[in-house]
Design a protein around this motif. Structure first.
Motif, PDB file in Angstrom:
ATOM      1  N   UNK A 186     -10.606  -3.141   8.310  1.00  0.00           N
ATOM      2  CA  UNK A 186      -9.490  -2.693   9.150  1.00  0.00           C
ATOM      3  C   UNK A 186      -8.232  -3.512   8.907  1.00  0.00           C
ATOM      4  N   UNK A 187      -8.378  -4.793   8.569  1.00  0.00           N
ATOM      5  CA  UNK A 187      -7.210  -5.587   8.169  1.00  0.00           C
ATOM      6  C   UNK A 187      -6.619  -5.013   6.887  1.00  0.00           C
ATOM      7  N   UNK A 188      -7.485  -4.705   5.927  1.00  0.00           N
ATOM      8  CA  UNK A 188      -6.985  -4.166   4.658  1.00  0.00           C
ATOM      9  C   UNK A 188      -6.344  -2.803   4.860  1.00  0.00           C
ATOM     10  N   UNK A 189      -6.934  -1.986   5.737  1.00  0.00           N
ATOM     11  CA  UNK A 189      -6.361  -0.667   6.014  1.00  0.00           C
ATOM     12  C   UNK A 189      -4.986  -0.800   6.650  1.00  0.00           C
ATOM     13  N   UNK A 190      -4.869  -1.666   7.646  1.00  0.00           N
ATOM     14  CA  UNK A 190      -3.591  -1.825   8.342  1.00  0.00           C
ATOM     15  C   UNK A 190      -2.502  -2.361   7.417  1.00  0.00           C
ATOM     16  N   UNK A 191      -2.830  -3.385   6.666  1.00  0.00           N
ATOM     17  CA  UNK A 191      -1.805  -4.011   5.822  1.00  0.00           C
ATOM     18  C   UNK A 191      -1.418  -3.111   4.662  1.00  0.00           C
ATOM     19  N   UNK A 192      -2.372  -2.402   4.079  1.00  0.00           N
ATOM     20  CA  UNK A 192      -2.021  -1.428   3.045  1.00  0.00           C
ATOM     21  C   UNK A 192      -1.121  -0.340   3.614  1.00  0.00           C
ATOM     22  N   UNK A 193      -1.424   0.077   4.849  1.00  0.00           N
ATOM     23  CA  UNK A 193      -0.600   1.105   5.485  1.00  0.00           C
ATOM     24  C   UNK A 193       0.820   0.591   5.698  1.00  0.00           C
ATOM     25  N   UNK A 194       0.947  -0.620   6.181  1.00  0.00           N
ATOM     26  CA  UNK A 194       2.280  -1.187   6.440  1.00  0.00           C
ATOM     27  C   UNK A 194       3.067  -1.391   5.148  1.00  0.00           C
ATOM     28  N   UNK A 195       2.347  -1.681   4.060  1.00  0.00           N
ATOM     29  CA  UNK A 195       3.008  -1.985   2.789  1.00  0.00           C
ATOM     30  C   UNK A 195       3.071  -0.774   1.859  1.00  0.00           C
ATOM     31  N   UNK A 196       2.562   0.370   2.330  1.00  0.00           N
ATOM     32  CA  UNK A 196       2.502   1.581   1.491  1.00  0.00           C
ATOM     33  C   UNK A 196       1.806   1.289   0.162  1.00  0.00           C
ATOM     34  N   UNK A 197       0.705   0.563   0.251  1.00  0.00           N
ATOM     35  CA  UNK A 197      -0.066   0.210  -0.943  1.00  0.00           C
ATOM     36  C   UNK A 197      -1.512   0.654  -0.758  1.00  0.00           C
ATOM     37  N   UNK A 198      -2.308   0.460  -1.779  1.00  0.00           N
ATOM     38  CA  UNK A 198      -3.723   0.834  -1.699  1.00  0.00           C
ATOM     39  C   UNK A 198      -4.574  -0.175  -2.455  1.00  0.00           C
ATOM     40  N   UNK A 199      -4.288  -1.467  -2.241  1.00  0.00           N
ATOM     41  CA  UNK A 199      -5.077  -2.527  -2.883  1.00  0.00           C
ATOM     42  C   UNK A 199      -6.517  -2.445  -2.395  1.00  0.00           C
ATOM     43  N   UNK A 200      -7.461  -2.333  -3.309  1.00  0.00           N
ATOM     44  CA  UNK A 200      -8.871  -2.251  -2.951  1.00  0.00           C
ATOM     45  C   UNK A 200      -9.319  -0.858  -2.587  1.00  0.00           C
ATOM     46  N   UNK A 201      -8.575  -0.179  -1.752  1.00  0.00           N
ATOM     47  CA  UNK A 201      -8.881   1.188  -1.324  1.00  0.00           C
ATOM     48  C   UNK A 201      -7.705   1.693  -0.510  1.00  0.00           C
ATOM     49  N   UNK A 202      -7.684   2.984  -0.274  1.00  0.00           N
ATOM     50  CA  UNK A 202      -6.635   3.543   0.570  1.00  0.00           C
ATOM     51  C   UNK A 202      -6.932   3.233   2.036  1.00  0.00           C
ATOM     52  N   UNK A 203      -5.913   3.209   2.892  1.00  0.00           N
ATOM     53  CA  UNK A 203      -6.174   3.015   4.327  1.00  0.00           C
ATOM     54  C   UNK A 203      -7.168   4.032   4.886  1.00  0.00           C
ATOM     55  N   UNK A 204      -7.064   5.290   4.455  1.00  0.00           N
ATOM     56  CA  UNK A 204      -7.981   6.317   4.931  1.00  0.00           C
ATOM     57  C   UNK A 204      -9.418   5.988   4.533  1.00  0.00           C
TER      58      UNK A 204
END
Length: 447
Positions: A350-368
């Motif tokens: 959920x940290x990775x999902x939130x931060x990717x969402x805020x940064x419009x990135x998909x490091x590791x996986x997409x937020x979805x």
């Protein structure tokens, strides 16, 4: 740090060294201790490290107090505190007094654990090269984690005002071996405390192994990375939080449990760090207050319909409750002797999902993909899209009652009911006993 704290630290250290944590009843208070003599061998350092773990397992720290304090402070009638302990009732009502003994003991016990870690770090040269990195890394993890918890509770949030001038907590980085005027410390700034936390946890990540032979009750590289993800997220350093969480997930050391219920067992594969509890040692304060009387709890914290309705009707997490005498309790902490979870892998997704969402990135996986990984494990319906609001709600649903509520409210500049995140009564007071003894300490506003 006042005389009360220092004497407690010295007593704790004396106990560790002289009795190897086995007999705390025959220790006499002392004003000084020869640490060079006390910690002469690698075994002595190991005993003291064990004492540091024992320190953070205290009921006012990771044994449950840090978690339920964070939840009660951030609660907006999602639960009702129906117990008789006025100290916890003050947290829930946001009417905390400077004489609150739980506030006092959180401060005292936190500094006790820090002092034990300081003693390990001051004597790590006495450890053989085979074990030195691991022991230093564990002590740095403990010290960094404790300062992070103290600054979140006793200082303003990193996004509230100016961290470089807001008062934090005193930084004590060397062992307290004797009581002198120099030990009456002032409060370091919020920024200075965060800098020290990051220094300790970053070094811990570098020094620690991926696994410890003794299990998840001991700090590992993944535990340091996960704690770093929390720290960076609290600072709104989203890229660093994302990358730290991604390192945990990508390591493959941990995996999501097969079910939501399985995530709260002692054998859960998604536990990154926990406090080990047995019928001989340790206490599970989350069971004490959240557990119903059917599972040896007090039944003090009762979950309200308002919160349970946040779950989708088809989400099994919304049914993970027990009703006793018309009161509803979470099933997360039903085992009186169950280990206390501190960080779980689901949080890292959920940290990775939130931060990717805020940064419009998909490091590791997409937020979805990350949100759906957590929902799939729970058996909840998968989503077709996510927004930042969706992800934040998912954090609330997944991590409820685990201690993140007030920290999340503050970092997103939210409110607790109508109380803004920056309100004085959402910060704990410096304990009155500390203020009375150490005139260099300045009380928090509103107290």
């Amino acid at each position: 740090m006042n005389t009360y704290i220092k004497n407690g630290l010295l007593i704790g250290l004396s106990t560790l060294v002289l009795t190897a944590c086995s007999d705390r009843l025959n220790v006499q208070p002392t004003q000084s201790i020869d640490s060079g003599q006390a910690l002469a061998t690698e075994q002595d350092v190991n005993i003291t490290l064990t004492g540091a773990y024992d320190g953070i397992s205290d009921g006012n720290l990771y044994g449950g107090g840090i978690q339920y304090t964070g939840e009660l402070l951030g609660d907006n009638r999602d639960v009702v505190f129906g117990g008789t302990f006025t100290t916890l009732d003050e947290f829930w009502r946001k009417t905390i007094t400077t004489s609150n003994v739980d506030v006092r003991d959180t401060w005292l016990d936190g500094y006790n654990a820090i002092n034990r870690a300081n003693n390990v770090l001051a004597n790590v040269s006495k450890v053989g090269t085979a074990n030195r990195n691991s022991i230093e890394g564990q002590a740095r993890f403990i010290r960094g984690a404790m300062y992070f918890e103290l600054i979140k509770l006793f200082g303003k949030s990193f996004n509230d005002g100016t961290p470089a001038s807001n008062p934090g907590v005193p930084l004590v980085l060397t062992p307290t071996a004797s009581v002198t005027d120099a030990d009456y410390r002032t409060r370091n700034t919020v920024a200075e405390v965060y800098t020290q936390v990051l220094d300790d946890l970053t070094k811990a990540e570098q020094l620690l192994p991926a696994t410890q032979a003794n299990g998840t009750g001991f700090a590992t590289k993944g535990a340091a990375q996960a704690m770093l993800a929390r720290v960076y997220l609290q600072q709104q350093n989203y890229s660093s939080a994302r990358d730290a969480a991604n390192r945990v997930i990508a390591s493959g050391t941990f995996s999501l449990a097969t079910t939501f219920a399985a995530a709260f067992t002692d054998a859960s594969p998604e536990t990154i760090f926990k406090i080990v509890v047995t019928d001989q040692d340790g206490s599970n304060g989350l069971n004490t207050y959240y557990g119903s009387t059917r599972v040896s709890g007090r039944g003090d914290i009762r979950v309200q319909t308002k919160f349970r309705q946040l779950y989708d009707a088809a989400d099994p997490r919304g049914q993970f409750f027990t009703t006793v005498n018309n009161n509803v309790f979470t099933n997360k902490f039903n085992d009186r002797f169950g280990d206390v979870p501190v960080i779980r892998l689901a949080e890292m997704y959920l940290v990775r999902a939130e931060t990717n969402s805020r940064l419009s990135s998909s490091v590791g996986a997409s937020p979805l993909a990350d949100v759906n990984a957590v929902r799939a494990r729970a058996g909840a319906p998968l989503l077709t899209s996510v927004t930042l609001a969706t992800i934040l709600l998912e954090r609330r649903l997944e991590l409820a009652f685990e201690g993140q509520q007030i920290a999340d409210v503050k970092r997103i500049a939210g409110t607790v009911g109508t109380t803004p995140y920056s309100a004085n009564n959402l910060v704990l007071p410096i304990p009155q006993r500390e203020i009375d003894t150490n005139k260099n300490l300045v009380q928090n506003p509103g107290y």
